[in-house]
Design an enzyme around this catalytic site. Sequence first.
Site, PDB file in Angstrom:
ATOM      1  N   HIS A  61     -58.244  51.796   6.777  1.00 48.16           N
ATOM      2  CA  HIS A  61     -57.577  53.104   6.722  1.00 48.16           C
ATOM      3  C   HIS A  61     -57.058  53.446   8.112  1.00 48.16           C
ATOM      4  O   HIS A  61     -57.355  52.756   9.080  1.00 48.16           O
ATOM      5  CB  HIS A  61     -58.508  54.189   6.177  1.00 48.16           C
ATOM      6  CG  HIS A  61     -59.694  54.501   7.056  1.00 48.16           C
ATOM      7  ND1 HIS A  61     -60.668  53.573   7.361  1.00 48.16           N
ATOM      8  CD2 HIS A  61     -60.076  55.646   7.675  1.00 48.16           C
ATOM      9  CE1 HIS A  61     -61.581  54.141   8.128  1.00 48.16           C
ATOM     10  NE2 HIS A  61     -61.250  55.397   8.345  1.00 48.16           N
ATOM     11  N   ASP A  65     -60.127  55.051  14.960  1.00 49.52           N
ATOM     12  CA  ASP A  65     -61.156  54.062  15.328  1.00 49.52           C
ATOM     13  C   ASP A  65     -61.010  52.770  14.526  1.00 49.52           C
ATOM     14  O   ASP A  65     -61.720  51.801  14.768  1.00 49.52           O
ATOM     15  CB  ASP A  65     -62.575  54.651  15.212  1.00 49.52           C
ATOM     16  CG  ASP A  65     -62.880  55.283  13.875  1.00 49.52           C
ATOM     17  OD1 ASP A  65     -61.951  55.772  13.201  1.00 49.52           O
ATOM     18  OD2 ASP A  65     -64.067  55.301  13.478  1.00 49.52           O
TER      19      ASP A  65
HETATM   20 ZN   LIG Z   1     -64.327  55.272  11.278  1.00 46.77          ZN
END
Ligand SMILES: [Zn+2]
Length: 303
Positions: A61, A65
């Site tokens: 996604h 991060d």
């Molecule tokens: Zn994450």
Amino acid sequence: MRELVVLGTSSQVPTKTRNHNGYFLRWDDEGFLFDPGDGTQRQMSLAGVSATDITRICVTHFHGDHCLGLPGIVQRISLDNVPRPVTAHFPASGQVFFDRLRHASVFYDAADIRPEPITGGGDIVESPKWRLEARALDHGIDTYGYRLVEADGRRMVPELLRQHGIAGPAVGTLQRDGAVTLDGRTVTVEEVSVPRPGQRFAFVMDTRLCEGVTALADGADLLVIESTYLDVDAGLAAAHGHLTAGQAARVAAECGVRTLVLTHFSQRYDEPERFADEAAKAFDGEVVVAEDLTRVRVPARRP
Ligand SMILES: [Zn+2]
């Protein structure tokens, strides 16, 4: 050679001891780079993984991060003149973010990156040896976990080959055609081999417990799964769309996982042993609480 190289293990922000996410799976002649967070390029140098090793990039996604390392990786692939295409898998709804990261700054673009956005999931790559599957997870924005499923095969037994007088090119014929005829007698591959179960690798990132998690973890030899929180903070995990170490371990136990790799830790905890202890209460297989640059072998084939 089948091995996981952990490049980063921190959720949300890098810390003094943990880089943003990043995971490289070496699987025979393929190299899967999962979720390159910020700093992945440097972590690859530290781990001895080169841009040329990457054959596919899989993004779960588009939270930072899990993808902020993409520009560096793409430009390094270009700079190093990687001599073959690299396929990129990611949620189709994040196309705009992929496009920005793919062309984030000025560079001489020689990279052959082939985007294959995912809609709905299912089998996204099928090769004779394995298939790559994506499954929707539950994280508030479109998120897909991945698993690599090797086809079941058969292993030749040298002793049985000898007994049937099969040697040299006849072995190749047998493997190719499923049978070989010698001196008027036909020997089938089943007579001289035993089943060889395929291996499975699963990658489950940011999600609450959902059907996709168990579908991916099912029978995995090696499961990499987020455990942002501990059970004591299960309320926070549910609120933010994450798992606890206890939940991850219970999934691993239910799904017959062999080696469990926990990662994507919240910066609120500084004692990794707490994750190991919590997981060991529910799961009696091997537990690895990932550190940056940890290497984990895919366990030997099931008998
Ligand atoms: Zn994450």
